[in-house]
Structures are given as C-alpha cells and as structure tokens.
Motif scaffolding. Structure first.
Motif, short mmCIF file in Angstrom:
data_model
loop_
_atom_site.label_atom_id
_atom_site.label_comp_id
_atom_site.label_asym_id
_atom_site.label_seq_id
_atom_site.Cartn_x
_atom_site.Cartn_y
_atom_site.Cartn_z
N ARG A 37 -5.27 -0.85 -0.87
CA ARG A 37 -4.31 -0.16 -1.72
C ARG A 37 -3.18 0.41 -0.87
N GLN A 38 -2.05 0.58 -1.53
CA GLN A 38 -0.88 1.08 -0.82
C GLN A 38 -0.05 1.98 -1.72
N VAL A 39 0.33 3.09 -1.14
CA VAL A 39 1.23 4.04 -1.79
C VAL A 39 2.60 3.88 -1.15
N PRO A 40 3.68 3.93 -1.91
CA PRO A 40 5.01 3.80 -1.30
C PRO A 40 5.22 4.76 -0.15
N GLY A 41 5.68 4.23 0.97
CA GLY A 41 5.93 5.06 2.13
C GLY A 41 4.74 5.21 3.05
N VAL A 90 -0.88 0.91 -5.54
CA VAL A 90 -0.93 -0.50 -5.92
C VAL A 90 -2.14 -1.09 -5.20
N TYR A 91 -3.00 -1.73 -5.95
CA TYR A 91 -4.23 -2.29 -5.40
C TYR A 91 -4.07 -3.80 -5.25
N TYR A 92 -4.47 -4.30 -4.07
CA TYR A 92 -4.38 -5.72 -3.74
C TYR A 92 -5.76 -6.26 -3.42
N CYS A 93 -6.00 -7.51 -3.79
CA CYS A 93 -7.21 -8.16 -3.31
C CYS A 93 -6.83 -9.21 -2.27
N TRP A 110 -3.82 -13.41 -0.06
CA TRP A 110 -3.55 -12.12 -0.69
C TRP A 110 -3.07 -12.37 -2.12
N GLY A 111 -3.50 -11.51 -3.02
CA GLY A 111 -2.99 -11.55 -4.37
C GLY A 111 -1.87 -10.56 -4.56
N LYS A 112 -1.16 -10.71 -5.66
CA LYS A 112 -0.18 -9.70 -6.01
C LYS A 112 -0.90 -8.44 -6.47
N GLY A 113 -0.28 -7.32 -6.31
CA GLY A 113 -0.93 -6.06 -6.59
C GLY A 113 -0.99 -5.72 -8.07
N THR A 114 -1.85 -4.77 -8.38
CA THR A 114 -1.93 -4.21 -9.71
C THR A 114 -1.86 -2.68 -9.57
N GLN A 115 -1.04 -2.07 -10.39
CA GLN A 115 -0.78 -0.64 -10.25
C GLN A 115 -1.88 0.17 -10.93
N VAL A 116 -2.39 1.14 -10.20
CA VAL A 116 -3.33 2.11 -10.75
C VAL A 116 -2.68 3.49 -10.65
N THR A 117 -2.58 4.17 -11.77
CA THR A 117 -1.99 5.50 -11.79
C THR A 117 -2.99 6.46 -12.42
#
Length: 120
Positions: A37-41, A90-93, A110-117
């Motif tokens: 997972r990645q958070v902006p910044g 954003v979660y990536y597999c 790598w897949g494209k991410g899916t947003q988890v909020t």
C-alpha cells in the motif's frame, strides 16, 4: 500477464473490506503473491504475502488482516477487519516466483491499485 486488484472503497473505522487480486495470463500457482500500500508522499509499504510455505504480515496489520488464496484460478484475497484511518492508502497486488523479490518490491508483476479510504 495481468494482475487485477479490486474491492477498495470507503468504509468507517472499525469496518471491513475484502480486496481481490485476480491473476491471469500465465500460471501463477507457484508464485508468491502479496499486497502493498502507498499513501501520497510516502513510500510504498508491504502489507501481506502468501506463498507455498504460508503467509506473512506487516506488524501494523497482524491480527486484523488475513490473506488467502483461491486455486486454481489464482485469486488472492485480503480480508481487512477492524480498519483504521491509518489504513487509508492505494493498495497494490504483486506477484513473483521468488518471495525475496516480492518482499523487496522487485516483483515481476504488479497490478493497478485500488483505493481504500477509512473515515474516522
């Protein structure tokens, strides 16, 4: 070759989501597959992975997230319970034939991410 992540969305703190990663285009049955997972910044971080020998988790999600695998279609799920606002990302597999490459984010696929909020 494709990894398709899905299942993200908006949920309140304490809620649950299940992410799916569908692998296609080659035989992934012997591959290690994981979630990041990645958070902006911020840097992308490891969340969980599953391989022949079992599963492994980041300390921050142990006891709350469960990774599982559905064969032979090779869909990997990430069940996320007791979600916290800090899980927002954003979660990536990703997949690789070697866990060592997956764990160090040098995975081949790598897949494209899916947003988890997660709202507080």
């Amino acid at each position: 070759v494709q990894l398709q992540a899905s299942g993200g969305g908006l949920v309140q703190a304490g809620g649950s989501l299940r992410l799916s990663c569908a692998a296609s285009g080659r035989t992934f049955t012997s591959y290690a597959i994981g979630w990041f997972r990645q958070v902006p910044g911020k840097e992308r971080e490891f969340v969980a992975a599953i391989m022949k020998s079992g599963a492994t988790y980041a300390d921050s999600v142990k006891g709350r997230f469960t990774i599982s695998r559905d064969s032979p279609e090779v869909t990997v799920y990430l069940q996320m319970n007791s979600l916290k606002p800090e899980d927002t990302a954003v979660y990536y597999c990703a997949a690789d034939s070697r866990y060592s490459d997956l764990a160090t984010q040098r995975a081949d696929y790598w897949g494209k991410g899916t947003q988890v909020t997660v709202s507080s």
